[in-house]
Motif scaffolding. Structure first.
Motif, PDB file in Angstrom:
ATOM      1  N   MET A   1      10.797   2.628   1.039  1.00 46.24           N
ATOM      2  CA  MET A   1      10.103   1.841   0.021  1.00 46.24           C
ATOM      3  C   MET A   1       8.666   2.324  -0.136  1.00 46.24           C
ATOM      4  SD  MET A   1       9.786  -2.289  -0.264  1.00 46.24           S
ATOM      5  CE  MET A   1       8.418  -2.518   0.836  1.00 46.24           C
ATOM      6  N   TRP A   2       8.012   2.577   0.970  1.00 48.07           N
ATOM      7  CA  TRP A   2       6.635   3.047   0.944  1.00 48.07           C
ATOM      8  C   TRP A   2       6.546   4.415   0.275  1.00 48.07           C
ATOM      9  CZ3 TRP A   2       4.930   6.893   4.744  1.00 48.07           C
ATOM     10  CH2 TRP A   2       3.590   7.233   4.581  1.00 48.07           C
ATOM     11  N   ALA A   3       7.543   5.277   0.525  1.00 48.33           N
ATOM     12  CA  ALA A   3       7.496   6.637   0.003  1.00 48.33           C
ATOM     13  C   ALA A   3       7.794   6.720  -1.490  1.00 48.33           C
ATOM     14  CB  ALA A   3       8.483   7.512   0.776  1.00 48.33           C
ATOM     15  N   ILE A   4       8.681   5.864  -2.008  1.00 46.89           N
ATOM     16  CA  ILE A   4       9.114   6.038  -3.395  1.00 46.89           C
ATOM     17  C   ILE A   4       8.511   5.042  -4.389  1.00 46.89           C
ATOM     18  CG2 ILE A   4      11.299   7.077  -2.712  1.00 46.89           C
ATOM     19  CD1 ILE A   4      12.657   4.403  -3.306  1.00 46.89           C
ATOM     20  N   ASN A   5       7.876   3.990  -3.902  1.00 48.55           N
ATOM     21  CA  ASN A   5       7.347   2.997  -4.824  1.00 48.55           C
ATOM     22  C   ASN A   5       5.862   3.249  -5.075  1.00 48.55           C
ATOM     23  OD1 ASN A   5       6.571   0.768  -6.297  1.00 48.55           O
ATOM     24  ND2 ASN A   5       7.649  -0.694  -5.013  1.00 48.55           N
ATOM     25  N   ALA A   6       5.564   3.796  -6.214  1.00 51.75           N
ATOM     26  CA  ALA A   6       4.178   4.121  -6.561  1.00 51.75           C
ATOM     27  C   ALA A   6       3.362   2.874  -6.906  1.00 51.75           C
ATOM     28  CB  ALA A   6       4.166   5.089  -7.731  1.00 51.75           C
ATOM     29  N   ASN A   7       4.004   1.742  -7.094  1.00 50.26           N
ATOM     30  CA  ASN A   7       3.308   0.525  -7.501  1.00 50.26           C
ATOM     31  C   ASN A   7       2.810  -0.331  -6.338  1.00 50.26           C
ATOM     32  OD1 ASN A   7       3.747   1.113 -10.233  1.00 50.26           O
ATOM     33  ND2 ASN A   7       5.793   0.224 -10.123  1.00 50.26           N
ATOM     34  N   LEU A   8       3.044   0.105  -5.117  1.00 50.89           N
ATOM     35  CA  LEU A   8       2.565  -0.672  -3.981  1.00 50.89           C
ATOM     36  C   LEU A   8       1.039  -0.610  -3.921  1.00 50.89           C
ATOM     37  CD1 LEU A   8       4.986   0.381  -1.084  1.00 50.89           C
ATOM     38  CD2 LEU A   8       5.004  -1.741  -2.375  1.00 50.89           C
ATOM     39  N   VAL A   9       0.427  -1.734  -3.670  1.00 46.23           N
ATOM     40  CA  VAL A   9      -1.025  -1.752  -3.497  1.00 46.23           C
ATOM     41  C   VAL A   9      -1.341  -1.271  -2.084  1.00 46.23           C
ATOM     42  CG1 VAL A   9      -1.387  -3.580  -5.196  1.00 46.23           C
ATOM     43  CG2 VAL A   9      -1.063  -4.176  -2.796  1.00 46.23           C
ATOM     44  N   SER A  10      -2.600  -0.974  -1.817  1.00 42.72           N
ATOM     45  CA  SER A  10      -2.998  -0.421  -0.519  1.00 42.72           C
ATOM     46  C   SER A  10      -2.550  -1.281   0.643  1.00 42.72           C
ATOM     47  CB  SER A  10      -4.515  -0.243  -0.466  1.00 42.72           C
ATOM     48  OG  SER A  10      -4.905   0.710  -1.404  1.00 42.72           O
ATOM     49  N   GLN A  11      -2.712  -2.594   0.521  1.00 44.86           N
ATOM     50  CA  GLN A  11      -2.327  -3.491   1.613  1.00 44.86           C
ATOM     51  C   GLN A  11      -0.819  -3.416   1.883  1.00 44.86           C
ATOM     52  OE1 GLN A  11      -3.153  -7.629   0.913  1.00 44.86           O
ATOM     53  NE2 GLN A  11      -2.566  -8.237   2.981  1.00 44.86           N
TER      54      GLN A  11
END
Length: 107
Positions: free
Chosen positions: A86-96
């Motif tokens: 999820m962290w690698a492919i989701n460009a919409n995650l905010v920094s937190q």
């Protein structure tokens, strides 16, 4: 735990009383977790299972999710690999959110 104590616990497991058997098995499992140095992890797991509003610590996100899933199967089960993906492919995650995924994915 001395050998004689283990024999006493195991003798209780041979009882026909189901509650005594379950309690003896729990004591054996808890003794093993304590001996392995996992007692605090176990206590946190039980707390997450018993409390619907408990918050996962930085180091137990996967165990907390599993405990909540055991309590209610509507809660998702995930592991460190799913979090990494999820962290690698989701460009919409905010920094937190990225930091939470990284922290939870550490073995």
């Amino acid at each position: 735990m001395g050998r004689w104590k283990l024999k006493i616990i195991l003798s209780k497991c041979k009882s026909n009383n189901r509650l005594q058997i379950d309690a003896a098995k729990r004591r054996i499992a808890e003794a093993l977790l304590w001996k392995m140095g996992k007692w605090n992890i176990y206590k946190d797991f039980v707390n997450n299972y018993n409390s619907s509003d408990s918050l996962a610590k930085k180091t137990d996100v996967v165990f907390a999710a599993f405990a909540k899933h055991l309590r209610d199967s509507a809660n998702p089960v995930y592991d460190q690999h799913a979090l990494r993906a999820m962290w690698a492919i989701n460009a919409n995650l905010v920094s937190q959110e990225k930091e939470q995924c990284k922290a939870a994915a550490k073995p």
